[in-house]
Design a protein around this motif. Structure first.
Motif, short mmCIF file in Angstrom:
data_model
loop_
_atom_site.label_atom_id
_atom_site.label_comp_id
_atom_site.label_asym_id
_atom_site.label_seq_id
_atom_site.Cartn_x
_atom_site.Cartn_y
_atom_site.Cartn_z
N ARG A 147 0.82 -1.08 0.17
CA ARG A 147 -0.01 -0.05 0.04
C ARG A 147 0.84 1.31 -0.15
N LEU A 148 1.94 1.00 0.07
CA LEU A 148 2.81 2.35 0.10
C LEU A 148 2.90 3.13 -1.11
N PRO A 149 2.71 4.51 -1.29
CA PRO A 149 3.06 5.44 -2.22
C PRO A 149 4.31 5.46 -2.77
N LYS A 150 5.09 4.61 -3.56
CA LYS A 150 6.25 4.54 -4.18
C LYS A 150 6.88 6.10 -4.54
N ALA A 151 6.19 6.49 -5.54
CA ALA A 151 6.59 7.51 -6.11
C ALA A 151 6.86 8.78 -5.10
#
Ligand code: KDG
Length: 313
Positions: free
Chosen positions: A117-121
């Motif tokens: 669920r992490l917002p990589k960008a």
């Protein structure tokens, strides 16, 4: 690193706060808490470009947090709204020994922030990621998420700041010790509180604790000593920075104010010792009001306070 869009991103759990302001009959004031959220708000009030990564419920408390972060200028693109889990809450009560926290957070939206669920960008766009041991203690999934986030940020050339905030109502000491020791070895800047690291490492003096943290690979340490101030250290210099005596009402969030102010100042000016003095002053000021977020001072208030202190010397 100067090309990054954000200075500081925090990852962890926000908690709606109910702080006891009167004993009998009991009255509670509503506010905002959650250590890493408090930290990014403190950094934003110092002028840093900040963002926050977490999960909140699709409920009124979650909406209040979105409003708060937007009002403070904190980027919320990394906040996930989870329709099937609530926003966590906590209560603060006070007695002769200080403040006490009671949590209602099990199964919260933030505790579901695992690696997928992490917002990589967003994480790749920050100069520094701030995490805490509470971000790891809330669930095994969230703990995995923190390690993944460290990896993403480091691979993109960013720094990691870590507060060892120990909450033994969330996990047991052997697990906390193992996870915290591993994370200290991965972080660049360590921001522990003295009582926490005494328990974690079984050491007593700030010097012995600093030696241990440096041996694990820390490059900058800001060890907070409560009213005594802080010990700032790098591999080749260490200094006790004296605390500022003030009339304390509630120390909730003082460590988070220290963290956010320290990180904002360090990223702006590059001097950890000067940042430590500024952060000490901000932390002292933050103890003069109830709750974690309301009393966090902005840059102007800290500058004024320090100028008044310097003029008295
Ligand atoms: O440092 C203050 C925090 O501890 C408080 O806001 C609540 O995040 C919190 C926690 O998990 O204890």
């Amino acid at each position: 690193m100067a090309d990054k869009r954000l200075d500081i991103v925090g990852l962890g759990e926000p908690l709606l706060e109910f702080s006891q302001i009167e004993k009998a009959p009991p009255r509670f004031a509503m506010g905002f808490g959650g250590d890493t959220s408090n930290c990014v708000i403190a950094a934003a009030r110092q002028g840093a470009n900040t963002g926050y990564v977490t999960g909140i419920g699709d409920d009124q408390f979650g909406q209040m947090f979105l409003d708060l972060w937007r009002h403070e200028g904190v980027d919320t693109t990394g906040v996930m709204i989870d329709p099937s889990a609530p926003t966590g809450i906590y209560f603060i009560t006070h007695d002769d020994e200080g403040h006490h926290f009671s949590y209602r957070r099990a199964g919260s939206a933030a505790s579901r922030m695992g690696p997928s669920r992490l917002p990589k960008a967003l994480l790749q766009e920050t100069r520094l990621l701030h995490i805490s041991a509470i971000s790891q203690a809330i669930s095994a999934e969230a703990c995995d998420g923190v390690f993944e986030a460290i990896d993403i940020v480091h691979s993109a050339g960013g720094l990691i700041a870590y507060d060892t905030n120990l909450r033994l109502s969330l996990w047991n000491l052997p697990r906390a010790r193992a996870i915290i020791t591993e994370t200290v070895g991965l972080a660049d800047i360590i921001l522990p509180g003295l009582d926490d690291v005494r328990q974690i490492f079984g050491l007593d003096s700030p010097d012995a604790i600093t030696d241990r943290l440096l041996s694990l690979g820390a490059k900058i340490i800001g060890l907070t000593l409560g009213a005594e101030g802080a010990m700032l250290a790098t591999p080749d210099r260490r200094q006790i920075i004296e605390g500022f005596p003030v009339e304390t009402v509630d120390a909730t969030g003082a460590g988070d104010t220290f963290d956010g102010t320290f990180l904002a100042q360090y990223l702006q000016y590059g001097d950890p010792f000067a940042a430590g003095r500024f952060a000490n002053a901000a932390a002292a000021l933050s103890t003069q009001g109830y709750g974690a977020v309301d009393p966090i001072p902005d840059q102007e208030a800290v500058t004024r306070f320090l100028a008044a202190r310097d003029a008295q010397r």
